[in-house]
Design an enzyme around this catalytic site. Sequence first.
Site, short mmCIF file in Angstrom:
data_model
loop_
_atom_site.label_atom_id
_atom_site.label_comp_id
_atom_site.label_asym_id
_atom_site.label_seq_id
_atom_site.Cartn_x
_atom_site.Cartn_y
_atom_site.Cartn_z
CG ASN A 22 -2.03 1.35 0.97
OD1 ASN A 22 -1.23 2.20 1.19
ND2 ASN A 22 -3.39 1.31 0.81
CB SER A 45 -5.53 1.25 -3.91
OG SER A 45 -6.45 3.24 -4.33
CD GLU A 46 -5.89 4.46 1.47
OE1 GLU A 46 -4.89 3.60 0.20
OE2 GLU A 46 -5.72 4.70 1.54
CG ASN A 47 -9.96 3.99 -3.68
OD1 ASN A 47 -8.73 3.08 -3.61
ND2 ASN A 47 -10.23 4.43 -5.10
CB SER A 87 -10.18 -1.46 1.16
OG SER A 87 -9.11 -1.08 1.26
#
Lengths: 219, 230
Positions: A22, A45-47, A87
């Site tokens: 990340n 990607s944390e979205n 996520s």
Amino acid sequence: MLDKNQIAQRIARELKDGYYVNLGIGIPTLVANYIPEGITVTLQSENGLLGMGAFPLAGEEDADLINAGKQTITTLPGSAFFDSAMSFGMIRAGKVNLTVLGAMEVSESGDIASWKIPGKLVKGMGGAMDLVASAKNIIVAMMHTNSKGESKLLSKCQLPLTGIKCVKKVVTDLAVIEITDKGFLLLEKAPGVSVEEIKNKTFGKLIVDGDIPDMIFEQ
Amino acid sequence: MRKVYLNGDEAIHDISNGSIIMLGGFGLCGIPENCIAALEKKGTKELTCISNNAGVDDFGIGLLLKKKQLKKMIASYVGENREFERQLLSGELEVELIPQGTLATRCMATGYGMPAIFTPAGVGTEVATGKESRVFNGKEYLLEYAFDADFALVKAWKGDSFGNLIYRETARNFNPLMAMAGKITIAEVEELVAPGELNPNEIHTPGIYVHRIFQGSNYEKRIEQRTVRN
């Protein structure tokens, strides 16, 4: 002294085959440009995306496809979308091997401050608190000093914390530093920078053990 | 059973002053544009909004901020909105900033019928102030409660008249979680189809969670940070 791209380039040398990584906003995003040849690294990607690719070509931007910095991106073959709970689930469960993020301050015990300057700037923590509380390996990418020339490496953070005892390594424009039980351990220095300068610009306890090698950059 | 509504105005007709509402989206990606426009038009005030971000000055939740329709904002990141910052610093707006994973998982807990979760996010920081904590396997976790929201406003790519939803790419983000968490969930979709037209294998949100659905119109789908390579 390194520029932002060189900081990213140095951090990219920490990547290993099979890593899920990340990358935070700012300098960390640049690490994606320097993934070593011959290894497979999957960017999270944390979205809600695994398998983030390069920025799109002009005209091919897709409003539904962005990274955590809200930039338009593309996917790579084998990518996957998921919701925000999953996520952070994979982050919390320790599935993400490496987190690279920026910081305003890092302490010699590995505390990090990155989200708030009281009375001045309140942007929010976003996903940073979740990431630093759970990631197994956390590298901070930042400039060694702030705009006033003051050290961002301190014995104790002055700003509100993002997480405690979590940072493993810091790569700055001057040095590569490991966080140990005894304080900041100087591992490498930037080409052209003296140990003396790094000492002067580090306010926490800096351990200098023997000769400190220059960082190596493969061209 | 009638779930299909004509438009945003009709779907949000009973959101009243003081309601607690959740809004899906990450930045401007996957936000319920039609519902926000309808709320702005209706002028509903004293709203508490739970959403990852607060939009930008002239789009998304920023439109409601500008009209001073918000009493409180619960979010994880609000860096893109000057009016927000102004209202925050002047004390006009109550703000609760919480970690993004905590926000997502508190929505999930509601939809899964669980009263609370334990998360390590925020331990040792001001987020932990006043919160219960517990140690599991030598690591400290904070107790965080499931959300209790009157309405959830979500945006999906496709939906059917039973309320089944499919999201597209990273526009999924918080939408399926908030869809599960509203006492009344209102979904706006780009394409509304008849039951049977969506593949049941591909449904992200089963219709049981969705009370109202309508096909949105005039989607702007604004891009916040248009970034391209050469």
